[in-house]
Design a protein around this motif. Structure first.
Motif, mmCIF file in Angstrom:
data_model
loop_
_atom_site.group_PDB
_atom_site.id
_atom_site.type_symbol
_atom_site.label_atom_id
_atom_site.label_comp_id
_atom_site.label_asym_id
_atom_site.label_seq_id
_atom_site.Cartn_x
_atom_site.Cartn_y
_atom_site.Cartn_z
ATOM 1 N N TRP A 47 -3.035 7.872 -10.626
ATOM 2 C CA TRP A 47 -2.353 6.585 -10.591
ATOM 3 C C TRP A 47 -1.555 6.350 -9.304
ATOM 4 O O TRP A 47 -1.663 5.276 -8.701
ATOM 5 C CB TRP A 47 -1.433 6.452 -11.806
ATOM 6 C CG TRP A 47 -0.617 5.198 -11.751
ATOM 7 C CD1 TRP A 47 -0.999 3.954 -12.133
ATOM 8 C CD2 TRP A 47 0.717 5.070 -11.245
ATOM 9 N NE1 TRP A 47 -0.003 3.041 -11.908
ATOM 10 C CE2 TRP A 47 1.073 3.709 -11.360
ATOM 11 C CE3 TRP A 47 1.642 5.964 -10.717
ATOM 12 C CZ2 TRP A 47 2.310 3.230 -10.964
ATOM 13 C CZ3 TRP A 47 2.882 5.486 -10.325
ATOM 14 C CH2 TRP A 47 3.206 4.144 -10.438
ATOM 15 N N PRO A 48 -0.730 7.314 -8.817
ATOM 16 C CA PRO A 48 0.019 7.049 -7.573
ATOM 17 C C PRO A 48 -0.893 6.751 -6.387
ATOM 18 O O PRO A 48 -0.583 5.892 -5.553
ATOM 19 C CB PRO A 48 0.815 8.347 -7.357
ATOM 20 C CG PRO A 48 0.880 8.998 -8.690
ATOM 21 C CD PRO A 48 -0.402 8.640 -9.361
ATOM 22 N N PHE A 49 -2.040 7.447 -6.333
ATOM 23 C CA PHE A 49 -2.954 7.228 -5.212
ATOM 24 C C PHE A 49 -3.641 5.863 -5.323
ATOM 25 O O PHE A 49 -3.849 5.178 -4.315
ATOM 26 C CB PHE A 49 -3.994 8.350 -5.166
ATOM 27 C CG PHE A 49 -3.387 9.712 -4.986
ATOM 28 C CD1 PHE A 49 -2.999 10.172 -3.726
ATOM 29 C CD2 PHE A 49 -3.191 10.553 -6.073
ATOM 30 C CE1 PHE A 49 -2.440 11.423 -3.562
ATOM 31 C CE2 PHE A 49 -2.627 11.813 -5.910
ATOM 32 C CZ PHE A 49 -2.251 12.244 -4.652
ATOM 33 N N MET A 50 -3.990 5.481 -6.528
ATOM 34 C CA MET A 50 -4.610 4.170 -6.725
ATOM 35 C C MET A 50 -3.618 3.053 -6.387
ATOM 36 O O MET A 50 -3.973 2.057 -5.742
ATOM 37 C CB MET A 50 -5.088 4.019 -8.177
ATOM 38 C CG MET A 50 -6.122 5.053 -8.599
ATOM 39 S SD MET A 50 -7.661 4.896 -7.664
ATOM 40 C CE MET A 50 -8.235 3.311 -8.269
ATOM 41 N N ALA A 51 -2.356 3.238 -6.801
ATOM 42 C CA ALA A 51 -1.339 2.237 -6.493
ATOM 43 C C ALA A 51 -1.116 2.144 -4.990
ATOM 44 O O ALA A 51 -0.972 1.043 -4.433
ATOM 45 C CB ALA A 51 -0.037 2.584 -7.213
ATOM 46 N N ALA A 52 -1.087 3.289 -4.321
ATOM 47 C CA ALA A 52 -0.910 3.292 -2.867
ATOM 48 C C ALA A 52 -2.088 2.619 -2.174
ATOM 49 O O ALA A 52 -1.908 1.895 -1.186
ATOM 50 C CB ALA A 52 -0.754 4.731 -2.372
ATOM 51 N N ALA A 53 -3.297 2.836 -2.686
ATOM 52 C CA ALA A 53 -4.485 2.211 -2.089
ATOM 53 C C ALA A 53 -4.430 0.695 -2.235
ATOM 54 O O ALA A 53 -4.773 -0.052 -1.306
ATOM 55 C CB ALA A 53 -5.750 2.760 -2.738
ATOM 56 N N ARG A 54 -3.986 0.213 -3.421
ATOM 57 C CA ARG A 54 -3.870 -1.241 -3.614
ATOM 58 C C ARG A 54 -2.824 -1.822 -2.670
ATOM 59 O O ARG A 54 -3.013 -2.908 -2.088
ATOM 60 C CB ARG A 54 -3.514 -1.546 -5.072
ATOM 61 C CG ARG A 54 -4.664 -1.304 -6.042
ATOM 62 C CD ARG A 54 -4.375 -1.911 -7.401
ATOM 63 N NE ARG A 54 -3.210 -1.287 -8.041
ATOM 64 C CZ ARG A 54 -3.281 -0.219 -8.831
ATOM 65 N NH1 ARG A 54 -4.467 0.356 -9.075
ATOM 66 N NH2 ARG A 54 -2.199 0.269 -9.384
ATOM 67 N N TRP A 55 -1.687 -1.131 -2.524
ATOM 68 C CA TRP A 55 -0.645 -1.596 -1.605
ATOM 69 C C TRP A 55 -1.171 -1.632 -0.173
ATOM 70 O O TRP A 55 -0.897 -2.568 0.574
ATOM 71 C CB TRP A 55 0.558 -0.661 -1.716
ATOM 72 C CG TRP A 55 1.667 -0.972 -0.746
ATOM 73 C CD1 TRP A 55 2.705 -1.828 -0.951
ATOM 74 C CD2 TRP A 55 1.819 -0.462 0.579
ATOM 75 N NE1 TRP A 55 3.513 -1.870 0.158
ATOM 76 C CE2 TRP A 55 2.996 -1.037 1.113
ATOM 77 C CE3 TRP A 55 1.103 0.435 1.360
ATOM 78 C CZ2 TRP A 55 3.449 -0.749 2.399
ATOM 79 C CZ3 TRP A 55 1.546 0.724 2.640
ATOM 80 C CH2 TRP A 55 2.706 0.136 3.151
ATOM 81 N N TYR A 56 -1.937 -0.609 0.206
ATOM 82 C CA TYR A 56 -2.448 -0.497 1.573
ATOM 83 C C TYR A 56 -3.400 -1.648 1.906
ATOM 84 O O TYR A 56 -3.365 -2.214 3.006
ATOM 85 C CB TYR A 56 -3.152 0.851 1.732
ATOM 86 C CG TYR A 56 -3.702 1.113 3.127
ATOM 87 C CD1 TYR A 56 -2.870 1.496 4.165
ATOM 88 C CD2 TYR A 56 -5.067 0.970 3.380
ATOM 89 C CE1 TYR A 56 -3.367 1.745 5.433
ATOM 90 C CE2 TYR A 56 -5.581 1.214 4.644
ATOM 91 C CZ TYR A 56 -4.727 1.600 5.665
ATOM 92 O OH TYR A 56 -5.218 1.823 6.926
ATOM 93 N N ARG A 57 -4.239 -2.045 0.938
ATOM 94 C CA ARG A 57 -5.221 -3.108 1.178
ATOM 95 C C ARG A 57 -4.552 -4.466 1.382
ATOM 96 O O ARG A 57 -5.118 -5.354 2.031
ATOM 97 C CB ARG A 57 -6.215 -3.171 0.018
ATOM 98 C CG ARG A 57 -7.240 -2.041 0.022
ATOM 99 C CD ARG A 57 -8.382 -2.354 -0.933
ATOM 100 N NE ARG A 57 -7.933 -2.406 -2.318
ATOM 101 C CZ ARG A 57 -7.953 -1.376 -3.153
ATOM 102 N NH1 ARG A 57 -8.400 -0.197 -2.712
ATOM 103 N NH2 ARG A 57 -7.542 -1.499 -4.396
ATOM 104 N N ARG A 58 -3.343 -4.645 0.869
ATOM 105 C CA ARG A 58 -2.664 -5.931 0.976
ATOM 106 C C ARG A 58 -1.863 -6.070 2.270
ATOM 107 O O ARG A 58 -1.308 -7.124 2.552
ATOM 108 C CB ARG A 58 -1.718 -6.121 -0.215
ATOM 109 C CG ARG A 58 -2.419 -6.152 -1.565
ATOM 110 C CD ARG A 58 -1.464 -6.620 -2.652
ATOM 111 N NE ARG A 58 -2.038 -6.433 -3.980
ATOM 112 C CZ ARG A 58 -1.659 -5.479 -4.819
ATOM 113 N NH1 ARG A 58 -0.703 -4.632 -4.471
ATOM 114 N NH2 ARG A 58 -2.210 -5.373 -6.003
ATOM 115 N N ARG A 59 -1.748 -4.988 3.030
ATOM 116 C CA ARG A 59 -0.939 -5.050 4.248
ATOM 117 C C ARG A 59 -1.750 -5.567 5.421
ATOM 118 O O ARG A 59 -2.979 -5.587 5.406
ATOM 119 C CB ARG A 59 -0.409 -3.649 4.615
ATOM 120 C CG ARG A 59 0.398 -2.918 3.564
ATOM 121 C CD ARG A 59 1.585 -3.727 3.077
ATOM 122 N NE ARG A 59 1.330 -4.281 1.740
ATOM 123 C CZ ARG A 59 2.160 -5.057 1.077
ATOM 124 N NH1 ARG A 59 3.308 -5.416 1.646
ATOM 125 N NH2 ARG A 59 1.859 -5.501 -0.114
#
Length: 373
Positions: A29-41
């Protein structure tokens, strides 16, 4: 008739599978959340964050490689010195011209092996204990408190302990005449350098500021030991190969490994967690490193004190001591277990290593008794 049993086991495996799925999802979950955050930047922030992530991936890949690959590790490393063919004690004059102007004296195998062991630790391999990722630990938990990535560090510290002990003896007794002559400057520098902290990095907090890392000091010790040997070969330095100095050297080694034996016994008696004892591997590989180092240093001492060994007819007993040291180096289990001595599932590697250490120590005591007669 078998259908209820089959259904029962099917349900059991179904729930096990679901449980594993929940655990994997929780970990991911933390890695998936970080990946979603990264794609929005934006691309600038993505580039900066991606560079940092790649840096950490590279550092951890290097850290993993260095902790798992033991370059030039060889339990039979003493054979490469071919000391059996040497026919001169350390410091003994072996050649001179007719006019007596050019002299050659025997080099110290002890100093040579000590320098080579340190070279093996910091040049042929990375010194693990002072690496930044080793110091930061596993989520700030000391790697020594985990079952991961600490075996090589413990082994290196065990080897280094033998060199530290030897450097003290070289300064205080072996490298001077009866303790009344001047201390050899190269040996003194080697001792000071090898005693430096084992975990210093380029920057520290106590005291605050930049530092010379541990490998830098240990490389200075290597240079000092080899410089002493060059001067000894030119008969410009002293190696006092007397029986009482050999007795003292054997005493120091026996006391050193005796202390390690007590540490192994304490851990073995009070912590019987089998494969789940996360500190058992530290104790085991430190002891293994000590025996690895002393195997070479005792082999070297026999050559340096050749006259004493021959005069006291110690050859057979010395062979036995070395063979027991070499036998201990055959114990290289994949996973270190600290089970009960009477257990039948999980072995007790600490007790086994302690047994070999006590065998070696008893032989050292016997060597000392023969020399002291």
């Amino acid at each position: 008739m078998l259908e209820p049993i089959v259904n029962f086991f099917a349900r059991v495996f179904l729930w096990i599978g679901r449980g594993i799925g929940y655990v994997v999802a929780w970990l991911a979950w933390p890695f998936m959340a970080a990946a979603r955050w990264y794609r929005r930047r934006g691309w600038v922030l993505q580039l900066a964050v991606g560079s940092v992530v790649l840096l950490f991936v590279g550092l951890y890949a290097y850290f993993f490689w260095q902790t798992q690959v033991w370059t030039n590790f060889n339990p039979d490393y003493v054979q490469a010195y071919d000391l059996e063919s040497r026919a001169v004690s350390a410091g003994e004059q072996v050649m001179a011209t007719e006019g007596g102007e050019a002299r050659t004296c025997g080099r110290s195998a002890i100093a040579e092996v000590a320098a080579d062991l340190t070279d093996f630790n910091v040049n042929q391999n990375a010194w693990i204990s002072s690496m930044l990722l080793y110091k930061t630990g596993f989520f700030f938990i000391d790697w020594d408190d985990t079952p991961f990535f600490d075996n090589k560090a413990s082994f290196q510290r065990g080897v280094n302990q033998t060199v530290r002990r030897t450097a003290v003896e070289l300064v205080d007794a072996l490298g001077r005449v009866r303790g009344t002559s001047q201390i050899d400057s190269d040996l003194q520098k080697a001792r000071e350098s090898i005693q430096f902290s084992e975990n210093a990095w380029y920057f520290g907090l106590d005291p605050f500021g930049p530092k010379i890392p541990t490998p830098g000091f240990y490389r200075t010790a290597i240079e000092s030991l080899r410089r002493f040997n060059d001067r000894l070969e030119s008969c410009e330095a002293v190696f006092d190969a007397r029986a009482d100095n050999l007795i003292q050297f054997l005493d120091r080694i026996a006391n050193d490994i005796g202390s390690t034996s007590a540490i192994l016994r304490e851990r073995s008696e009070n912590y019987n967690s089998g494969w789940f004892d996360t500190r058992a591997d530290d104790r085991f590989w430190f002891a293994y490193g000590q025996l690895y180092g002393y195997y070479g240093l005792l082999h070297a001492a026999r050559a340096d004190f050749e006259d004493v060994v021959n005069q006291r007819s110690l050859g057979s007993l010395w062979d036995t001591t070395e063979s027991q040291l070499r036998a201990a180096l055959n114990i290289t289990p994949f996973i270190i277990s600290n089970g009960r001595e009477a257990g039948w599932i999980m072995p007790t590697h600490l007790a086994t290593m302690g047994f070999y250490i006590l065998r070696v120590r008893s032989n050292l005591v016997e060597l000392r008794q023969v020399l002291d007669r």
